[in-house]
Design a protein around this motif. Structure first.
Motif, PDB file in Angstrom:
ATOM      1  N   ASP A 108       0.837  -1.206   0.000  1.00 19.77           N
ATOM      2  CA  ASP A 108       0.000   0.000   0.000  1.00 19.77           C
ATOM      3  C   ASP A 108       0.871   1.255   0.000  1.00 19.77           C
ATOM      4  N   ASP A 109       1.964   1.222   0.762  1.00 21.73           N
ATOM      5  CA  ASP A 109       2.864   2.380   0.826  1.00 21.73           C
ATOM      6  C   ASP A 109       3.491   2.663  -0.537  1.00 21.73           C
ATOM      7  N   PHE A 110       3.954   1.627  -1.211  1.00 22.09           N
ATOM      8  CA  PHE A 110       4.551   1.817  -2.534  1.00 22.09           C
ATOM      9  C   PHE A 110       3.512   2.322  -3.539  1.00 22.09           C
ATOM     10  N   TYR A 111       2.301   1.811  -3.458  1.00 18.48           N
ATOM     11  CA  TYR A 111       1.270   2.266  -4.390  1.00 18.48           C
ATOM     12  C   TYR A 111       0.881   3.708  -4.112  1.00 18.48           C
ATOM     13  N   GLN A 112       0.899   4.114  -2.848  1.00 21.83           N
ATOM     14  CA  GLN A 112       0.654   5.514  -2.514  1.00 21.83           C
ATOM     15  C   GLN A 112       1.773   6.402  -3.043  1.00 21.83           C
ATOM     16  N   LEU A 113       2.995   5.916  -2.975  1.00 24.66           N
ATOM     17  CA  LEU A 113       4.140   6.664  -3.504  1.00 24.66           C
ATOM     18  C   LEU A 113       4.020   6.784  -5.023  1.00 24.66           C
ATOM     19  N   GLY A 114       3.517   5.726  -5.647  1.00 28.24           N
ATOM     20  CA  GLY A 114       3.291   5.729  -7.091  1.00 28.24           C
ATOM     21  C   GLY A 114       4.242   4.804  -7.818  1.00 28.24           C
ATOM     22  N   LEU A 115       3.677   3.891  -8.595  1.00 29.24           N
ATOM     23  CA  LEU A 115       4.485   2.921  -9.333  1.00 29.24           C
ATOM     24  C   LEU A 115       4.374   3.082 -10.848  1.00 29.24           C
ATOM     25  N   GLN A 116       3.733   4.170 -11.285  1.00 30.25           N
ATOM     26  CA  GLN A 116       3.529   4.354 -12.725  1.00 30.25           C
ATOM     27  C   GLN A 116       4.857   4.483 -13.481  1.00 30.25           C
ATOM     28  N   LYS A 117       5.852   5.050 -12.827  1.00 30.22           N
ATOM     29  CA  LYS A 117       7.162   5.250 -13.452  1.00 30.22           C
ATOM     30  C   LYS A 117       8.208   4.317 -12.853  1.00 30.22           C
ATOM     31  N   SER A 118       7.845   3.090 -12.567  1.00 22.93           N
ATOM     32  CA  SER A 118       8.766   2.187 -11.866  1.00 22.93           C
ATOM     33  C   SER A 118       8.897   0.852 -12.582  1.00 22.93           C
ATOM     34  N   ASP A 119      10.127   0.354 -12.621  1.00 21.23           N
ATOM     35  CA  ASP A 119      10.418  -1.009 -13.058  1.00 21.23           C
ATOM     36  C   ASP A 119      10.816  -1.814 -11.828  1.00 21.23           C
ATOM     37  N   ILE A 120      10.336  -3.050 -11.754  1.00 19.21           N
ATOM     38  CA  ILE A 120      10.542  -3.877 -10.564  1.00 19.21           C
ATOM     39  C   ILE A 120      11.227  -5.173 -10.957  1.00 19.21           C
ATOM     40  N   TYR A 121      12.330  -5.456 -10.314  1.00 20.74           N
ATOM     41  CA  TYR A 121      13.055  -6.711 -10.524  1.00 20.74           C
ATOM     42  C   TYR A 121      13.268  -7.385  -9.176  1.00 20.74           C
ATOM     43  N   ASN A 122      13.310  -8.700  -9.194  1.00 16.17           N
ATOM     44  CA  ASN A 122      13.541  -9.436  -7.946  1.00 16.17           C
ATOM     45  C   ASN A 122      14.481 -10.613  -8.169  1.00 16.17           C
ATOM     46  N   SER A 123      15.167 -10.987  -7.122  1.00 16.54           N
ATOM     47  CA  SER A 123      15.925 -12.232  -7.124  1.00 16.54           C
ATOM     48  C   SER A 123      14.935 -13.390  -7.305  1.00 16.54           C
ATOM     49  N   PRO A 124      15.296 -14.401  -8.094  1.00 15.60           N
ATOM     50  CA  PRO A 124      14.360 -15.513  -8.325  1.00 15.60           C
ATOM     51  C   PRO A 124      14.234 -16.489  -7.159  1.00 15.60           C
ATOM     52  N   LEU A 125      15.015 -16.323  -6.093  1.00 15.99           N
ATOM     53  CA  LEU A 125      14.872 -17.223  -4.947  1.00 15.99           C
ATOM     54  C   LEU A 125      13.485 -17.075  -4.333  1.00 15.99           C
ATOM     55  N   THR A 126      13.025 -18.126  -3.679  1.00 21.71           N
ATOM     56  CA  THR A 126      11.634 -18.176  -3.218  1.00 21.71           C
ATOM     57  C   THR A 126      11.274 -17.008  -2.311  1.00 21.71           C
ATOM     58  N   ARG A 127      12.127 -16.681  -1.342  1.00 25.19           N
ATOM     59  CA  ARG A 127      11.785 -15.633  -0.371  1.00 25.19           C
ATOM     60  C   ARG A 127      11.662 -14.253  -1.023  1.00 25.19           C
ATOM     61  N   THR A 128      12.489 -13.970  -2.033  1.00 20.48           N
ATOM     62  CA  THR A 128      12.392 -12.682  -2.712  1.00 20.48           C
ATOM     63  C   THR A 128      11.235 -12.680  -3.709  1.00 20.48           C
ATOM     64  N   ALA A 129      11.001 -13.818  -4.364  1.00 26.01           N
ATOM     65  CA  ALA A 129       9.871 -13.915  -5.298  1.00 26.01           C
ATOM     66  C   ALA A 129       8.546 -13.776  -4.551  1.00 26.01           C
ATOM     67  N   GLN A 130       8.443 -14.408  -3.371  1.00 27.07           N
ATOM     68  CA  GLN A 130       7.227 -14.277  -2.572  1.00 27.07           C
ATOM     69  C   GLN A 130       7.034 -12.841  -2.085  1.00 27.07           C
ATOM     70  N   THR A 131       8.124 -12.202  -1.709  1.00 26.89           N
ATOM     71  CA  THR A 131       8.047 -10.806  -1.261  1.00 26.89           C
ATOM     72  C   THR A 131       7.555  -9.913  -2.388  1.00 26.89           C
ATOM     73  N   GLU A 132       8.128 -10.086  -3.579  1.00 28.23           N
ATOM     74  CA  GLU A 132       7.719  -9.270  -4.739  1.00 28.23           C
ATOM     75  C   GLU A 132       6.245  -9.492  -5.054  1.00 28.23           C
ATOM     76  N   ASN A 133       5.808 -10.731  -5.015  1.00 29.54           N
ATOM     77  CA  ASN A 133       4.422 -11.062  -5.323  1.00 29.54           C
ATOM     78  C   ASN A 133       3.473 -10.420  -4.324  1.00 29.54           C
ATOM     79  N   LEU A 134       3.873 -10.465  -3.047  1.00 31.53           N
ATOM     80  CA  LEU A 134       3.029  -9.937  -1.977  1.00 31.53           C
ATOM     81  C   LEU A 134       2.969  -8.412  -2.015  1.00 31.53           C
TER      82      LEU A 134
END
Length: 224
Positions: A108-134
């Protein structure tokens, strides 16, 4: 004067001379020690400051740079499950189930900050992939260099940053440490879910730290 009294006076004079020599050496060594101490103090790597506390003056800079798409964010994954006794979300290589509430709030905090101009990358390990998804609803893409991070961690990030677009990297504490060290900052292991913000200095045009935020401090620091 007897030979005995002359001998005593000679020994006493020698003792005084020795004491004077030691005193002179001590006086010479004292300033040198102070110089070494001051040198270590002056050239010690600076630590990245907290945007919710001592570095609050950088918040307007962060918001301005974010609107321009000129920020790199390093986000440490949420609480890993294999280092505690809390129930896992899904599999022991991922994050804990109790991380979900904090992850939702962080999203919610990131969406309030605004993600329209953002690219998101994550480590493919499970804990980082789950974090990115959440946090980002699976908007990100896997990047192996976000867990196979070596001396080129900083270069990989800078090369992945597109003009006018913020870059959010969901990664690991070891990779964050390499990134900090490459920029000359002291490295302290960030808490789970901590975000570190970087942007180019307007004068030097060099990447510098704006500060960090623990996941529970966003609203207090940014007012969002």
């Amino acid at each position: 004067m007897t030979f005995k009294s002359w001998s005593i006076r000679k020994k006493f004079a020698g003792l005084l001379s020795t004491l004077s020599l030691h005193r002179r050496k001590a006086l010479l060594l004292l300033p040198m020690g102070m110089v070494v101490f001051l040198g270590v103090w002056l050239f010690q790597a600076p630590a990245i400051a907290d945007l919710s506390e001592e570095n609050r003056e950088q918040v307007p800079v962060l918001l301005s740079q974010w609107d321009k798409g000129e920020v790199i964010v390093l986000l440490r994954h949420l609480e890993r499950c294999d280092r505690g006794d809390a129930p896992c979300l899904a599999g022991t290589s991922g994050i804990t189930a109790r991380s979900v509430a904090g992850g939702d709030a962080l999203g919610d905090d990131f969406y309030q900050l605004g993600l329209q101009k953002s690219d998101i990358y994550n480590s493919p390990l499970t804990r980082t992939a789950q974090t990115e998804n959440l946090v980002f609803d699976d908007l990100g893409a896997d990047r192996k260099w976000l867990y196979q991070c070596k001396e080129n961690m900083l270069d990989d990030a800078v090369q992945s940053k597109k003009p006018g677009r913020n870059l959010i990297l969901v990664t690991h504490s070891s990779c964050i440490s390499r990134f900090e060290a490459a920029l000359g900052y002291a490295s302290n292991t960030p808490d789970y879910g901590t975000a570190l913000f970087f942007s180019n200095d307007p004068v030097s045009r060099k990447l510098q730290a704006l500060g960090f935020l623990h996941k529970e401090d966003w609203k207090r620091a940014l007012g969002i």
